[in-house]
Design a protein around this motif. Structure first.
Motif, PDB file in Angstrom:
ATOM      1  N   ARG A 200       0.795  -1.225   0.000  1.00  0.00           N
ATOM      2  CA  ARG A 200       0.000   0.000   0.000  1.00  0.00           C
ATOM      3  C   ARG A 200       0.825   1.271   0.000  1.00  0.00           C
ATOM      4  O   ARG A 200       0.374   2.312  -0.474  1.00  0.00           O
ATOM      5  N   ASN A 201       2.023   1.226   0.570  1.00  0.00           N
ATOM      6  CA  ASN A 201       2.780   2.466   0.720  1.00  0.00           C
ATOM      7  C   ASN A 201       4.271   2.162   0.849  1.00  0.00           C
ATOM      8  O   ASN A 201       4.693   1.013   0.735  1.00  0.00           O
ATOM      9  N   ARG A 202       5.060   3.201   1.094  1.00  0.00           N
ATOM     10  CA  ARG A 202       6.513   3.053   1.149  1.00  0.00           C
ATOM     11  C   ARG A 202       6.968   2.196   2.326  1.00  0.00           C
ATOM     12  O   ARG A 202       8.023   1.571   2.267  1.00  0.00           O
ATOM     13  N   VAL A 203       6.175   2.145   3.397  1.00  0.00           N
ATOM     14  CA  VAL A 203       6.523   1.271   4.518  1.00  0.00           C
ATOM     15  C   VAL A 203       6.469  -0.189   4.077  1.00  0.00           C
ATOM     16  O   VAL A 203       7.328  -0.996   4.431  1.00  0.00           O
ATOM     17  N   GLY A 204       5.464  -0.522   3.278  1.00  0.00           N
ATOM     18  CA  GLY A 204       5.381  -1.874   2.750  1.00  0.00           C
ATOM     19  C   GLY A 204       6.563  -2.215   1.859  1.00  0.00           C
ATOM     20  O   GLY A 204       7.074  -3.340   1.875  1.00  0.00           O
ATOM     21  N   ILE A 205       7.006  -1.234   1.080  1.00  0.00           N
ATOM     22  CA  ILE A 205       8.193  -1.435   0.232  1.00  0.00           C
ATOM     23  C   ILE A 205       9.418  -1.702   1.102  1.00  0.00           C
ATOM     24  O   ILE A 205      10.200  -2.623   0.845  1.00  0.00           O
ATOM     25  N   ALA A 206       9.599  -0.881   2.137  1.00  0.00           N
ATOM     26  CA  ALA A 206      10.756  -1.040   3.022  1.00  0.00           C
ATOM     27  C   ALA A 206      10.723  -2.390   3.725  1.00  0.00           C
ATOM     28  O   ALA A 206      11.747  -3.074   3.839  1.00  0.00           O
ATOM     29  N   ALA A 207       9.545  -2.790   4.204  1.00  0.00           N
ATOM     30  CA  ALA A 207       9.435  -4.080   4.882  1.00  0.00           C
ATOM     31  C   ALA A 207       9.815  -5.222   3.937  1.00  0.00           C
ATOM     32  O   ALA A 207      10.513  -6.159   4.321  1.00  0.00           O
ATOM     33  N   TRP A 208       9.358  -5.138   2.683  1.00  0.00           N
ATOM     34  CA  TRP A 208       9.716  -6.158   1.693  1.00  0.00           C
ATOM     35  C   TRP A 208      11.231  -6.183   1.474  1.00  0.00           C
ATOM     36  O   TRP A 208      11.844  -7.255   1.394  1.00  0.00           O
ATOM     37  N   ALA A 209      11.841  -5.012   1.405  1.00  0.00           N
ATOM     38  CA  ALA A 209      13.291  -4.937   1.198  1.00  0.00           C
ATOM     39  C   ALA A 209      14.042  -5.559   2.364  1.00  0.00           C
ATOM     40  O   ALA A 209      15.023  -6.292   2.173  1.00  0.00           O
ATOM     41  N   TRP A 210      13.591  -5.265   3.599  1.00  0.00           N
ATOM     42  CA  TRP A 210      14.251  -5.838   4.775  1.00  0.00           C
ATOM     43  C   TRP A 210      14.135  -7.352   4.774  1.00  0.00           C
ATOM     44  O   TRP A 210      15.100  -8.068   4.994  1.00  0.00           O
ATOM     45  N   GLU A 211      12.913  -7.850   4.520  1.00  0.00           N
ATOM     46  CA  GLU A 211      12.677  -9.284   4.609  1.00  0.00           C
ATOM     47  C   GLU A 211      13.442 -10.073   3.549  1.00  0.00           C
ATOM     48  O   GLU A 211      13.843 -11.211   3.776  1.00  0.00           O
ATOM     49  N   ASN A 212      13.616  -9.472   2.394  1.00  0.00           N
ATOM     50  CA  ASN A 212      14.221 -10.185   1.277  1.00  0.00           C
ATOM     51  C   ASN A 212      15.686  -9.816   1.037  1.00  0.00           C
ATOM     52  O   ASN A 212      16.254 -10.143  -0.005  1.00  0.00           O
ATOM     53  N   HIS A 213      16.269  -9.127   2.034  1.00  0.00           N
ATOM     54  CA  HIS A 213      17.698  -8.812   2.003  1.00  0.00           C
ATOM     55  C   HIS A 213      18.091  -8.014   0.758  1.00  0.00           C
ATOM     56  O   HIS A 213      19.182  -8.205   0.200  1.00  0.00           O
ATOM     57  N   ILE A 214      17.209  -7.124   0.334  1.00  0.00           N
ATOM     58  CA  ILE A 214      17.523  -6.242  -0.787  1.00  0.00           C
ATOM     59  C   ILE A 214      18.500  -5.159  -0.337  1.00  0.00           C
ATOM     60  O   ILE A 214      19.229  -4.590  -1.139  1.00  0.00           O
ATOM     61  N   VAL A 215      18.505  -4.890   0.967  1.00  0.00           N
ATOM     62  CA  VAL A 215      19.416  -3.896   1.541  1.00  0.00           C
ATOM     63  C   VAL A 215      20.401  -4.581   2.453  1.00  0.00           C
ATOM     64  O   VAL A 215      20.229  -5.732   2.846  1.00  0.00           O
ATOM     65  N   ARG A 216      21.431  -3.852   2.810  1.00  0.00           N
ATOM     66  CA  ARG A 216      22.434  -4.357   3.738  1.00  0.00           C
ATOM     67  C   ARG A 216      22.354  -3.554   5.029  1.00  0.00           C
ATOM     68  O   ARG A 216      21.695  -2.534   5.091  1.00  0.00           O
ATOM     69  N   GLY A 217      23.088  -3.990   6.051  1.00  0.00           N
ATOM     70  CA  GLY A 217      22.972  -3.378   7.351  1.00  0.00           C
ATOM     71  C   GLY A 217      23.682  -2.055   7.528  1.00  0.00           C
ATOM     72  O   GLY A 217      23.691  -1.501   8.604  1.00  0.00           O
ATOM     73  N   ARG A 218      24.268  -1.535   6.465  1.00  0.00           N
ATOM     74  CA  ARG A 218      24.978  -0.263   6.599  1.00  0.00           C
ATOM     75  C   ARG A 218      24.605   0.617   5.419  1.00  0.00           C
ATOM     76  O   ARG A 218      24.603   0.184   4.276  1.00  0.00           O
ATOM     77  N   GLN A 219      24.294   1.867   5.740  1.00  0.00           N
ATOM     78  CA  GLN A 219      23.904   2.802   4.682  1.00  0.00           C
ATOM     79  C   GLN A 219      25.106   3.173   3.827  1.00  0.00           C
ATOM     80  O   GLN A 219      26.241   3.205   4.276  1.00  0.00           O
ATOM     81  N   SER A 220      24.834   3.474   2.548  1.00  0.00           N
ATOM     82  CA  SER A 220      25.908   3.849   1.643  1.00  0.00           C
ATOM     83  C   SER A 220      26.475   5.199   2.023  1.00  0.00           C
ATOM     84  O   SER A 220      25.904   5.942   2.782  1.00  0.00           O
TER      85      SER A 220
END
Length: 223
Positions: A200-220
């Protein structure tokens, strides 16, 4: 256009403080207050406010249960819920976001961020306290297993760049600057990403990214 807000917190002094902050804004009006979760759900369903500000720990029903009842999966006409709390605990944050919350704000984040969260939720966007986002990234990308949720269509490399930037807590303006694209292009990408992921929104996008390891634990280094 005035944004109608419902406040739900079991402490009268907290509700009073939030009301003062919000009603100091010309475009925000607090239409009701609730002192427990059951009352919050009843008032929200009857009054249909634009945004519900909900505390985590409340009598009868807690804020996560309230969020699920008003904005969770399967709710036919969901309301926009922003969780506002002093309890900066990962399980609360993640439970609220997966329950459908359009934001998670710490009470010590300050009035500016609170107002921004209300306006973002009203506009169909979402906002999470940056300190919360960063910590969740470190923890969830290290411990969470992918939970499925494959997109209906493959995300392009540009869309994945937008997803990563968003998951690190960056605003639309910051994403545009980082990727050297216009603000309207960022919004267009986000709309397409939401459709592909079925969120529904950007929070859902972020949650999907976290769950599927699209991001890493350190910001660029750009952030």
């Amino acid at each position: 256009m005035t944004i109608k807000v419902l406040l739900a917190d079991d402490q009268a002094m907290v509700r009073g403080g939030l009301r003062i902050i919000l009603e100091d804004q010309p475009d925000i009006d607090v239409v009701a207050e609730a002192s427990d979760g059951v009352e919050a759900i009843d008032l929200a369903r009857r009054l249909r406010p634009d945004v519900c500000l909900v505390d985590i720990r409340m009598p009868r029903l807690d804020g996560i249960e309230v969020t699920r009842a008003l904005a969770g999966p399967g709710v036919p006409d969901p309301l926009r819920v922003v969780v506002v709390t002093t309890f900066d605990l990962d399980e609360y944050v993640y439970g609220a976001l997966r329950g459908g919350a359009a934001g998670f704000i710490l009470k010590d984040a300050g009035p500016v961020l609170l107002v921004e969260a209300v306006r973002a939720a009203s506009a169909g966007d979402a906002l999470v306290s940056p300190s919360v986002t960063t910590r969740l990234l470190r923890r969830l990308t290290a411990t969470a297993a992918p939970s499925g949720g494959r997109p209906t269509q493959a995300l392009s490399e540009r869309e994945l760049e937008v997803v990563r930037a968003l998951a690190y807590g960056r605003t639309n303006q910051e994403i545009a600057a980082d990727l050297f694209i216009s603000l309207s292009t960022v919004k267009s990408h986000l709309s397409g990403i939401q459709a592909k992921l079925g969120v529904r929104n950007r929070v859902g996008i972020a949650a999907w990214a976290w769950e599927n390891h699209i991001v890493r634990g350190r910001q660029s280094s750009s952030g």
